[in-house]
Write a protein that holds these residues in place. Structure first.
Motif, PDB file in Angstrom:
ATOM      1  N   PHE A 173      12.613   3.040  -7.204  1.00 22.62           N
ATOM      2  CA  PHE A 173      13.137   2.608  -8.585  1.00 22.62           C
ATOM      3  C   PHE A 173      12.331   1.385  -9.103  1.00 22.62           C
ATOM      4  O   PHE A 173      12.538   0.513  -8.620  1.00 22.62           O
ATOM      5  N   PRO A 174      11.734   1.760 -10.245  1.00 18.05           N
ATOM      6  CA  PRO A 174      11.326   2.980 -10.887  1.00 18.05           C
ATOM      7  C   PRO A 174      10.448   3.681 -10.118  1.00 18.05           C
ATOM      8  O   PRO A 174       9.698   3.231  -9.313  1.00 18.05           O
ATOM      9  N   SER A 175       9.948   4.922 -10.584  1.00 19.40           N
ATOM     10  CA  SER A 175       9.058   5.666  -9.925  1.00 19.40           C
ATOM     11  C   SER A 175       7.693   5.771 -10.254  1.00 19.40           C
ATOM     12  O   SER A 175       6.723   6.460  -9.980  1.00 19.40           O
ATOM     13  N   GLN A 176       7.252   4.873 -11.400  1.00 18.61           N
ATOM     14  CA  GLN A 176       5.890   4.844 -12.281  1.00 18.61           C
ATOM     15  C   GLN A 176       4.991   3.986 -11.348  1.00 18.61           C
ATOM     16  O   GLN A 176       4.045   3.789 -11.851  1.00 18.61           O
ATOM     17  N   GLY A 177       5.232   3.192 -10.333  1.00 16.80           N
ATOM     18  CA  GLY A 177       4.351   2.620  -9.634  1.00 16.80           C
ATOM     19  C   GLY A 177       4.303   1.227 -10.416  1.00 16.80           C
ATOM     20  O   GLY A 177       2.922   0.520 -10.286  1.00 16.80           O
ATOM     21  N   ASP A 178       5.166   0.495 -10.562  1.00 13.20           N
ATOM     22  CA  ASP A 178       5.184  -0.981 -11.484  1.00 13.20           C
ATOM     23  C   ASP A 178       5.009  -1.910 -10.532  1.00 13.20           C
ATOM     24  O   ASP A 178       4.914  -1.807  -9.370  1.00 13.20           O
ATOM     25  N   SER A 179       4.638  -3.028 -10.712  1.00  8.94           N
ATOM     26  CA  SER A 179       4.384  -4.218 -10.103  1.00  8.94           C
ATOM     27  C   SER A 179       5.821  -4.831  -9.565  1.00  8.94           C
ATOM     28  O   SER A 179       5.661  -5.902  -8.683  1.00  8.94           O
ATOM     29  N   SER A 180       6.754  -4.340 -10.185  1.00 10.45           N
ATOM     30  CA  SER A 180       8.150  -4.900  -9.703  1.00 10.45           C
ATOM     31  C   SER A 180       9.117  -3.630  -9.447  1.00 10.45           C
ATOM     32  O   SER A 180       9.295  -2.690 -10.455  1.00 10.45           O
ATOM     33  N   PHE A 181       9.468  -3.385  -8.252  1.00  6.21           N
ATOM     34  CA  PHE A 181      10.150  -1.864  -8.096  1.00  6.21           C
ATOM     35  C   PHE A 181      11.199  -2.183  -6.821  1.00  6.21           C
ATOM     36  O   PHE A 181      11.087  -3.342  -6.285  1.00  6.21           O
TER      37      PHE A 181
END
Length: 390
Positions: free
Chosen positions: A91-99
Motif C-alpha cells: 500500500f499504495p500499489s503505484q511504486g512510491d518512495s514511501s509505502f
C-alpha cells in the motif's frame, strides 16, 4: 565646548593616519606572533581547504525514486488458506518512495450497516441513561442509539456490524513470509549546477548482474535489490518483533560525490535506520507499531457489505541524500582572501601586548606612533633661512 567640537572636526577632516613599520626585537612577542600565524595557517589548510573543501562549489540533487516489490505470502487462518501477492500486501500499489508492506492483520468479514452492541470496553453501561442517543465516542465504532444492551453491558450503536474486535493481535505474525520479499529500488538524480545525471544502476550494474544479485553491504554494495529481512536486520530491529504490530524503516540513498574525479566514481551508498516501532524502546511503548484500516465493499443479495482489515505493516521511507562538490576558482579565491585577512589577528594581538602589557609599553608607543603637523617648518630649514637673512 565650541572650540572642542571645532577641533575634533578639524582633526577628523584634516588629519591623515598612515601605518608605520617598527621592528621589535622581543622574543616573547615574536614567538606569540609566529604561533598565532601558524595556527591561522593550520586552520586555513586543515579546516577550510582539506576538511570543508573550501576550494569547491557544492550542489544538491533533484531526484526521483521508483520501487517494485516481489514475493508471495501464504496464510492459513481457521482452515482458510489464502495466497497473498503484491497487489494484496503493498500500500499504495503505484511504486512510491514511501509505502507499507503488510505483515499482520485482523480481519472482520461480512459487516453490514445495522444496530449491534458496542465492543466491551469501548462504552460500558449499566442503564439506558449511560448511552446518550445520537452521540459518538471517539474510540467507538458508531452512533449510539440510547439503548444499553443487557447481555454485553455495552451501548448499542448504529454501525457496520458486527463491530471489529482488535483486542488480540495474531502472534506470531500471519505474514512472516514477508521477510523473504524483495524490493527493487530505481533512483535517478541530477546535479543542475554541474549538469551531471546519475542513476543507481551504475556502470557495474547490468542486466545479467541484476538477474542474480542481492544487496549485501560488503559483497554487493551496489545491488539495488534488497531482501526485506536484511533491511530490517541492518536497521537494528528483529523482523518478527517489527512485523507483529508494525513499524517504520528509513532507507537512505547517499550520493556524496567529488566531481573533480571522473563521474563514474559518483556512486550511491545505502544506509538503513529504524524510525520507530521497536518494542524494547520504552518511549514508544505507549503507541507502538504502525497500523491502518481499509475495507473491501461488495453486494450480497442486494445488501451492501464489506470486509474490514486492520493492517499491521512495515512502512518504508526511501530518502535521497545528496551533495556534489567540484573545483571552482571563486570559492578558492574567497577562501584565500579570508585566510589572508585572518592573518591580521596576529598583528592585533601583538600590538596589544606591546602597547598595554609589556613594562616598556610607553617606549613602544613612542616608537609606533609619531605625530607631525605639516605647517610646522623643519627646524634645520628654519635655521638655514635665518642665516641667509643675516
Amino acid at each position: 565646548m565650541k572650540n572642542q567640537i571645532t577641533s575634533a572636526l578639524s582633526d577628523f577632516f584634516f588629519e591623515y593616519e598612515t601605518p608605520r613599520q617598527v621592528l621589535v626585537r622581543n622574543r616573547r612577542v615574536g614567538v606569540v606572533c609566529r604561533l598565532i600565524q601558524l595556527g591561522v595557517l593550520v586552520y586555513i589548510i586543515g579546516w577550510v581547504f582539506i576538511y570543508e573543501k573550501g576550494y569547491q562549489s557544492t550542489d544538491t540533487a533533484v531526484s526521483s525514486v521508483f520501487t517494485k516489490m516481489k514475493g508471495v505470502g501464504y496464510t492459513n487462518v481457521s482452515g482458510r488458506e489464502t495466497v497473498w501477492d503484491v497487489a494484496d500486501y503493498v500500500f499504495p500499489s503505484q511504486g512510491d518512495s514511501s509505502f507499507v508492506v503488510m505483515t499482520n492483520y485482523i480481519i472482520t468479514e461480512g459487516q453490514k450497516m445495522g444496530k449491534c452492541p458496542e465492543l466491551e470496553g469501548k462504552h460500558n453501561c449499566i442503564s439506558h441513561d449511560d448511552c446518550v442517543g445520537g452521540s459518538y465516542k471517539r474510540t467507538g465504532h458508531g452512533q449510539m442509539t440510547g439503548v444499553c444492551v443487557n447481555t454485553t453491558k455495552t451501548c448499542e450503536v448504529l454501525a457496520w456490524c458486527p463491530v471489529e474486535d482488535d483486542h488480540t493481535v495474531p502472534s506470531p505474525p500471519l505474514l512472516m513470509s514477508a521477510e523473504n520479499y524483495t524490493l527493487f529500488i530505481k533512483n535517478s538524480i541530477t546535479f543542475p549546477l554541474f549538469d551531471v545525471t546519475r542513476s543507481n544502476l551504475v556502470e557495474e550494474v547490468n542486466k545479467d548482474y541484476l538477474s542474480k544479485c542481492l544487496y549485501h553491504p560488503e559483497d554487493a554494495p551496489l545491488c539495488p535489490i534488497f531482501k526485506l529481512g536484511d533491511i530490517v536486520k541492518l536497521s537494528g530491529f528483529s523482523f518478527e518483533n517489527l512485523a507483529q504490530e508494525g513499524g517504520a524503516i528509513g532507507i537512505v540513498i547517499d550520493w556524496t560525490c567529488n566531481l573533480d574525479f571522473h563521474v563514474k566514481h559518483c556512486k550511491p551508498e545505502y544506509n538503513f535506520h529504524g524510525l520507530y516501532g521497536n518494542p524494547t524502546d520504552a518511549d514508544a511503548s505507549a503507541s507502538m507499531g504502525y497500523n491502518f484500516r481499509y475495507a473491501k465493499h461488495y453486494m450480497e443479495d442486494k445488501v451492501p457489505k464489506r470486509t474490514l482489515l486492520k493492517v499491521f505493516g512495515i512502512r518504508f521511507d526511501i530518502i535521497v541524500k545528496s551533495l556534489a562538490r567540484k573545483f571552482d576558482i571563486i570559492p578558492t579565491l574567497t577562501a584565500i582572501g579570508s585566510g589572508v585577512g585572518i592573518f591580521g589577528v596576529a598583528t592585533v594581538v601583538c600590538d596589544l601586548v606591546l602597547l598595554y602589557l609589556l613594562p616598556k609599553r610607553e617606549f613602544y608607543k613612542n616608537m609606533k606612533f609619531k605625530y607631525t603637523d605639516t605647517h610646522i617648518q623643519d627646524p634645520d630649514a628654519e635655521a638655514g633661512s635665518t642665516e641667509a637673512e643675516k
